[in-house]
Design a protein around this motif. Structure first.
Motif, short mmCIF file in Angstrom:
data_model
loop_
_atom_site.label_atom_id
_atom_site.label_comp_id
_atom_site.label_asym_id
_atom_site.label_seq_id
_atom_site.Cartn_x
_atom_site.Cartn_y
_atom_site.Cartn_z
N TRP A 284 -22.35 -17.67 5.79
CA TRP A 284 -22.08 -16.84 4.61
C TRP A 284 -22.48 -17.57 3.33
O TRP A 284 -23.02 -16.97 2.40
CB TRP A 284 -20.59 -16.48 4.59
N GLU A 285 -22.25 -18.89 3.31
CA GLU A 285 -22.63 -19.67 2.13
C GLU A 285 -24.13 -19.58 1.86
O GLU A 285 -24.56 -19.38 0.73
CB GLU A 285 -22.21 -21.14 2.33
N GLN A 286 -24.92 -19.68 2.91
CA GLN A 286 -26.38 -19.66 2.73
C GLN A 286 -26.92 -18.27 2.45
O GLN A 286 -27.91 -18.13 1.73
CB GLN A 286 -27.06 -20.26 3.95
N GLU B 234 -24.81 -18.88 -1.91
CA GLU B 234 -25.85 -19.68 -2.53
C GLU B 234 -26.91 -18.84 -3.26
O GLU B 234 -27.31 -19.19 -4.38
CB GLU B 234 -26.50 -20.59 -1.46
N PRO B 235 -27.37 -17.71 -2.69
CA PRO B 235 -28.40 -16.93 -3.38
C PRO B 235 -27.94 -16.29 -4.69
O PRO B 235 -28.76 -15.78 -5.45
CB PRO B 235 -28.77 -15.84 -2.36
N VAL B 236 -26.64 -16.32 -4.93
CA VAL B 236 -26.11 -15.73 -6.16
C VAL B 236 -25.58 -16.83 -7.08
O VAL B 236 -26.06 -17.01 -8.20
CB VAL B 236 -24.99 -14.71 -5.83
N VAL B 237 -24.58 -17.56 -6.61
CA VAL B 237 -23.92 -18.58 -7.44
C VAL B 237 -24.90 -19.70 -7.81
O VAL B 237 -25.02 -20.08 -8.98
CB VAL B 237 -22.67 -19.12 -6.72
N ALA B 238 -25.60 -20.22 -6.81
CA ALA B 238 -26.53 -21.33 -7.07
C ALA B 238 -27.75 -20.87 -7.86
O ALA B 238 -28.24 -21.61 -8.73
CB ALA B 238 -26.97 -21.96 -5.76
N VAL B 239 -28.23 -19.67 -7.58
CA VAL B 239 -29.43 -19.19 -8.28
C VAL B 239 -29.13 -18.99 -9.76
O VAL B 239 -29.93 -19.38 -10.63
CB VAL B 239 -29.96 -17.89 -7.63
N ILE C 221 -16.69 -28.34 2.83
CA ILE C 221 -17.67 -29.22 2.21
C ILE C 221 -18.88 -28.40 1.76
O ILE C 221 -19.39 -28.55 0.65
CB ILE C 221 -18.12 -30.32 3.19
N CYS C 222 -19.32 -27.53 2.65
CA CYS C 222 -20.49 -26.68 2.40
C CYS C 222 -20.30 -25.81 1.16
O CYS C 222 -21.16 -25.77 0.27
CB CYS C 222 -20.69 -25.82 3.66
N LEU C 223 -19.17 -25.13 1.08
CA LEU C 223 -18.95 -24.20 -0.03
C LEU C 223 -18.50 -24.89 -1.31
O LEU C 223 -18.66 -24.34 -2.41
CB LEU C 223 -17.96 -23.11 0.38
N TYR C 224 -17.96 -26.07 -1.20
CA TYR C 224 -17.56 -26.82 -2.39
C TYR C 224 -18.76 -27.12 -3.28
O TYR C 224 -18.67 -27.05 -4.51
CB TYR C 224 -16.87 -28.13 -1.98
#
Length: 199
Positions: free
Chosen positions: A94-96, A100-105, A158-161
């Protein structure tokens, strides 16, 4: 082992964080945008992108969550219970695909100068709305529990942090809306061996 990573990237940071929590040392190679190290290593990357972990025998592993699994194998960061383990993997997928495509972008559009042209008001507004919805999913999960999967910290946390802890400062998300997420961030930052993004 040698870790090729972008220090400013959450996908790279999650690996450094797990290594620190495990007390494991690796040779870190800074491959930030435009660096000579990135140009040298790029032809060796299995999928053409960072991070990548070079094992002692020369094998290159790629994709941050796959590397997390490799490093976490045989540790308490992978739950023994098969249901909790499947839930952990679900959060990592779900993170990937959703987080990630929203929060990280959105954070990258605001943080990296070379992406400024892509940061149109419409795109930023859309990512903000979608990001708040994604963070709400985490808030709901953490409202009555300490960790995302099982009864202890796992690779899912760890992944989502990695991208969540900078969502406010870098992405402009209103983290005050998500108090359970805030408490979860504090729990991870209090883990023995923790290092921050710049650590």
């Amino acid at each position: 082992m040698r870790l090729y990573s972008m220090p400013s990237s959450g996908n790279s940071y999650k690996l450094r964080l797990l290594l620190a929590l495990l007390g494991r040392a690796v040779d870190l190679v800074d491959c930030e945008h435009g660096s000579a190290a990135l140009a040298q290593v790029k032809p060796l990357l299995p999928y053409g992108k960072l991070p990548a972990l070079r094992l002692d025998d020369g094998t290159m592993l790629a994709e941050s969550d796959a590397i997390l699994w490799y490093l976490g194998e045989g540790t308490d960061f992978i739950p023994a219970d098969p249901v909790a383990r499947a839930q952990m993997l679900g959060w990592m997928f779900w993170e990937q695909y959703s987080h990630e495509p929203v929060v990280a972008v959105r954070a990258a559009l605001l943080w990296y100068p070379d992406r400024a042209a892509q940061a149109t008001p419409e795109r930023l507004a859309d990512l903000l709305e979608r990001g708040h919805a994604v963070l709400r999913v985490m808030e709901n999960r953490l409202a009555d529990r300490d960790w995302l999967a099982g009864d202890a910290v796992s690779l899912a946390d760890i992944c989502l942090y990695a991208y969540t802890h900078t969502a406010g400062a870098r992405g402009g998300f209103d983290m005050a809306r998500f108090p359970a997420v805030g408490r979860w961030l504090d729990r991870i930052a209090a883990l023995p061996g923790y290092v921050g993004l710049d650590g």
